[in-house]
Design a protein around this motif. Sequence first.
Motif, PDB file in Angstrom:
ATOM      1  N   ALA A 173     -21.992   0.802  -2.203  1.00 37.63           N
ATOM      2  CA  ALA A 173     -21.180  -0.280  -3.089  1.00 37.63           C
ATOM      3  C   ALA A 173     -21.405  -0.014  -4.571  1.00 37.63           C
ATOM      4  N   TYR A 174     -22.634   0.555  -5.008  1.00 40.44           N
ATOM      5  CA  TYR A 174     -22.833   0.457  -6.282  1.00 40.44           C
ATOM      6  C   TYR A 174     -21.921   1.788  -6.903  1.00 40.44           C
ATOM      7  N   VAL A 175     -22.043   2.885  -6.179  1.00 40.80           N
ATOM      8  CA  VAL A 175     -21.291   4.251  -6.404  1.00 40.80           C
ATOM      9  C   VAL A 175     -19.944   3.785  -6.460  1.00 40.80           C
ATOM     10  N   ALA A 176     -19.311   2.938  -5.519  1.00 39.39           N
ATOM     11  CA  ALA A 176     -18.105   2.653  -5.527  1.00 39.39           C
ATOM     12  C   ALA A 176     -17.747   2.017  -6.425  1.00 39.39           C
ATOM     13  N   TRP A 177     -18.410   0.822  -6.933  1.00 41.35           N
ATOM     14  CA  TRP A 177     -18.177   0.080  -8.069  1.00 41.35           C
ATOM     15  C   TRP A 177     -18.080   1.009  -9.261  1.00 41.35           C
ATOM     16  N   ARG A 178     -18.995   2.034  -9.438  1.00 39.07           N
ATOM     17  CA  ARG A 178     -19.111   2.733 -10.705  1.00 39.07           C
ATOM     18  C   ARG A 178     -17.658   3.614 -10.850  1.00 39.07           C
ATOM     19  N   ASP A 179     -17.437   3.908  -9.634  1.00 37.42           N
ATOM     20  CA  ASP A 179     -15.849   4.625  -9.740  1.00 37.42           C
ATOM     21  C   ASP A 179     -14.778   3.772 -10.361  1.00 37.42           C
ATOM     22  N   PHE A 180     -15.089   2.426  -9.606  1.00 43.75           N
ATOM     23  CA  PHE A 180     -13.861   1.509  -9.756  1.00 43.75           C
ATOM     24  C   PHE A 180     -13.851   1.087 -11.308  1.00 43.75           C
ATOM     25  N   PRO A 208     -14.612  -3.500  12.620  1.00 46.82           N
ATOM     26  CA  PRO A 208     -15.116  -3.480  11.331  1.00 46.82           C
ATOM     27  C   PRO A 208     -14.896  -2.138  10.587  1.00 46.82           C
ATOM     28  N   LEU A 209     -14.836  -0.876  11.179  1.00 49.77           N
ATOM     29  CA  LEU A 209     -14.430   0.329  10.349  1.00 49.77           C
ATOM     30  C   LEU A 209     -13.037   0.351  10.031  1.00 49.77           C
ATOM     31  N   CYS A 210     -12.198  -0.517  10.562  1.00 47.69           N
ATOM     32  CA  CYS A 210     -10.815  -0.368  10.196  1.00 47.69           C
ATOM     33  C   CYS A 210     -10.530  -1.239   8.827  1.00 47.69           C
ATOM     34  N   THR A 211     -11.375  -2.248   8.536  1.00 40.39           N
ATOM     35  CA  THR A 211     -11.291  -3.106   7.433  1.00 40.39           C
ATOM     36  C   THR A 211     -11.011  -2.652   6.215  1.00 40.39           C
ATOM     37  N   SER A 212     -11.779  -1.791   5.929  1.00 40.35           N
ATOM     38  CA  SER A 212     -11.565  -1.185   4.326  1.00 40.35           C
ATOM     39  C   SER A 212     -10.351  -0.701   4.081  1.00 40.35           C
ATOM     40  N   SER A 213      -9.755   0.046   4.950  1.00 40.91           N
ATOM     41  CA  SER A 213      -8.375   0.483   4.311  1.00 40.91           C
ATOM     42  C   SER A 213      -7.363  -0.553   4.589  1.00 40.91           C
ATOM     43  N   LEU A 214      -7.773  -1.481   5.352  1.00 38.80           N
ATOM     44  CA  LEU A 214      -6.861  -2.698   5.497  1.00 38.80           C
ATOM     45  C   LEU A 214      -6.626  -3.788   4.256  1.00 38.80           C
ATOM     46  N   ILE A 215      -7.959  -3.463   3.690  1.00 38.73           N
ATOM     47  CA  ILE A 215      -8.155  -4.570   2.394  1.00 38.73           C
ATOM     48  C   ILE A 215      -7.236  -3.874   1.276  1.00 38.73           C
ATOM     49  N   VAL A 216      -7.449  -2.488   1.216  1.00 41.05           N
ATOM     50  CA  VAL A 216      -6.781  -1.874   0.325  1.00 41.05           C
ATOM     51  C   VAL A 216      -5.141  -2.221   0.344  1.00 41.05           C
ATOM     52  N   ARG A 217      -4.827  -1.825   1.419  1.00 39.32           N
ATOM     53  CA  ARG A 217      -3.204  -2.196   1.839  1.00 39.32           C
ATOM     54  C   ARG A 217      -3.025  -3.655   1.659  1.00 39.32           C
ATOM     55  N   LEU A 218      -3.594  -4.416   1.985  1.00 39.53           N
ATOM     56  CA  LEU A 218      -3.539  -5.784   1.885  1.00 39.53           C
ATOM     57  C   LEU A 218      -3.380  -6.273   0.197  1.00 39.53           C
ATOM     58  N   THR A 219      -4.311  -5.469  -0.434  1.00 42.01           N
ATOM     59  CA  THR A 219      -4.447  -5.906  -2.173  1.00 42.01           C
ATOM     60  C   THR A 219      -3.026  -5.224  -2.677  1.00 42.01           C
ATOM     61  N   LEU A 220      -2.283  -4.010  -2.323  1.00 41.51           N
ATOM     62  CA  LEU A 220      -1.354  -3.723  -2.580  1.00 41.51           C
ATOM     63  C   LEU A 220      -0.098  -4.386  -2.272  1.00 41.51           C
ATOM     64  N   ASP A 221      -0.207  -5.091  -0.899  1.00 39.94           N
ATOM     65  CA  ASP A 221       0.786  -5.901  -0.313  1.00 39.94           C
ATOM     66  C   ASP A 221       0.882  -7.121  -1.166  1.00 39.94           C
ATOM     67  N   MET A 222      -0.214  -7.723  -1.935  1.00 46.22           N
ATOM     68  CA  MET A 222      -0.140  -8.925  -2.135  1.00 46.22           C
ATOM     69  C   MET A 222       0.974  -9.156  -3.480  1.00 46.22           C
ATOM     70  N   ALA A 223       1.241  -8.199  -4.049  1.00 50.42           N
ATOM     71  CA  ALA A 223       2.312  -8.095  -5.244  1.00 50.42           C
ATOM     72  C   ALA A 223       3.551  -8.487  -4.434  1.00 50.42           C
ATOM     73  N   LEU A 279      -8.396   0.353  -6.282  1.00 49.61           N
ATOM     74  CA  LEU A 279      -9.243   0.388  -4.878  1.00 49.61           C
ATOM     75  C   LEU A 279      -8.957   1.539  -4.102  1.00 49.61           C
ATOM     76  N   ARG A 280      -7.602   1.773  -4.041  1.00 46.66           N
ATOM     77  CA  ARG A 280      -7.184   2.928  -3.424  1.00 46.66           C
ATOM     78  C   ARG A 280      -7.946   4.314  -3.719  1.00 46.66           C
ATOM     79  N   ASP A 281      -7.892   4.452  -5.086  1.00 46.24           N
ATOM     80  CA  ASP A 281      -8.259   5.760  -5.593  1.00 46.24           C
ATOM     81  C   ASP A 281      -9.884   5.681  -5.313  1.00 46.24           C
ATOM     82  N   VAL A 282     -10.491   4.777  -5.190  1.00 39.47           N
ATOM     83  CA  VAL A 282     -11.884   4.567  -4.996  1.00 39.47           C
ATOM     84  C   VAL A 282     -12.331   4.895  -3.535  1.00 39.47           C
ATOM     85  N   LEU A 283     -11.531   4.013  -2.655  1.00 37.74           N
ATOM     86  CA  LEU A 283     -11.890   3.882  -1.273  1.00 37.74           C
ATOM     87  C   LEU A 283     -11.219   5.062  -0.453  1.00 37.74           C
ATOM     88  N   ASP A 284     -10.125   5.807  -1.109  1.00 41.78           N
ATOM     89  CA  ASP A 284      -9.581   6.690  -0.247  1.00 41.78           C
ATOM     90  C   ASP A 284      -9.907   8.136  -0.620  1.00 41.78           C
TER      91      ASP A 284
END
Lengths: 297, 348
Positions: free
Chosen positions: A24-31, A212-227, A289-294
């Motif tokens: 999580a820390y590494v991902a946060w640093r990228d983000f 549980p393994l499908c959720t992270s890409s789903l969250i990215v997609r959800l955030t992009l869909d919010m707008a 988020l997509r740049d970090v998680l994908d």
Amino acid sequence: MTAMRAWLLDEAPASPAQAAMGRAYVAWRDFAANPLALTGLIIVLLLVALAVLAPLLTAHDPYAQNLDDRLLPPGAAHWLGTDQLGRDILARILYGARITLMIVGLVAVIAAPVGLVVGCVSGYFGGWLDVVMMRVTDVFLAFPRLILALALVAALGPGIENAVIALALTAWPPYARLARAEALTIRGREFIDAARMQGATAWGIVFTQVMPLCTSSLIVRLTLDMAGIILIAAGLGFLGLGAQPPAPEWGAMIAAGRQYLFDQWWVATMPGLAILVVSLGFNLLGDGLRDVLDPRR
Amino acid sequence: MTVTDDETFRMARGRLRSGAVLAGSVAATILGLLLVTFFIGRVIPVDPVLAVVGDRASAETYAAAREAMGLDEPLWRQFLIYLGGVLRGDFGQSVLTGRPVLADIGRFFPATLELATLATLIGVLAGVPLGVIAAVRRGRWPDHVIRVVTLLGYSVPTFWLGMIALLLFYATLDWTAGPGRVDLFFEGLAQPVTGSLLIDSALAGAWDVFGSALDHILLPALVLGTFSLAYIARMTRSFMIDQLGQEYVLAARAKGLSEARVVWRHALGNTAIPLVTVVALSYGALLEGSVLTETVFAWPGLGAYLTNSLLNADMNAVLGCTIVVGIVFIGLNLLSDLLYRLLDPRAR
């Protein structure tokens, strides 16, 4: 601080918790290294804060009409001016943030789990179940989203609950597609075989291992869909099909300001700016988020 | 507008299958589409008859509509009747105009097509160069600026942007004409041939009508085009980044070709095929975006017809528009699939 960083970045973590926090820390640093994504996060957090603290931030009542003060330009007493009924526009925008958050939250809470379950079940079990479910998903994907939402609201009747239902019904198919694609790659992995040999049922595996393994890409997609959800909700409000007056919904506020546009520009302009900033915030956040998680990018 | 980047793009490409499967899947999707509209029109409303005839209808109209809709029949037979009607091109009568819905759609659709086409053109002409520049200057300030601009294009509510554009360019600066399709003075002067006022007036040599029509269409087309500009620019950027990393680019540079030639001819040439899909998808999204844009600009197209029908609870017209736009969507997806096969030798 240094000791903590060393602990987080330890190549040989001593516990699963340490490994998870390290990741999580590494991902946060990228983000955090991406200024645009950070801006997006700040905007979204600010939106939540403004919505929660609305009564503390403004002394004005968003519903209080005062016809002596109607259509006042932005000034010291009313920072963003007043509308056609003399209501303070800033107060209405602040309280309107609650409506926007509620719509977005409800749509996410309804659509994401539906998409997740449909996609994971479809991908894991395969066969005729997969064919049928994906055919249904494709039908909904073939619909232009705004127009399907409009038709649904026309049948259900205008109102914020029906707008949420219509938005959720049009929002789930991309999540189902995404979750299915993930589930397809997960289902052949060894830990799934291991779980099966330990006696886990197929449904148990779907819910405890695959989802549980499908959720992270789903969250990215959800955030992009919010707008997109915010924009469609505002569009419904603009057409008078979403939240009904006197609710301070941003789209409906723009519609109300339309007839004063050329003389009292602020009535329609201010809520539009609010929509623009908030949906930009979600887009920046989702992009980051997509740049970090994908890892493909 | 719902197209989200490469996700949709990958979905569209994922649908590349053999011709027979493709035809079957298109038929099944259209059947599903009709099932959904049937459900929306007949099952969700408390009183579907009232939804069709409106609450000011006389008792005879009500009874006739109930009879015509076959509401005494079981649901599956009702659907078959509905399906038969739609397949014969019978979408029912519009309460608002008193004419068959399909005739109304035929009358309003050309104006929307004209607007969406011009908007797509703007999107391509501005979006592709922006995407190329962002890819070439990847990670540097032009890339960041273009990224923010395109995200702004994704984030702005089009109906609001339209209002601001009218306020600025029409009311304040007086650079363009206001709402509507053409000045009132020129209304009905050009003989309708294609339905596109620009083409019709040019064919007739009525250049004053043409000028007025151009003056009127520019602002809504620009507003509508912001979305496709953003979408096309972002996709071009990501395609170009892929291409610029390929070895043939290195070879072309080593050969001593000018950088402009390498970028604009070799690399961009190879992104043309996936870009076709992107343009088709963005065209579909524009048909949808036109609903709100047309309302703001009083543009007499399908979107304005749809919102008018919505506000008057004219269900036949609403569902007719939904079906037509849905079928155009499916058609555009199919078209991009077919073009992909035709143009890309690897997909054959």
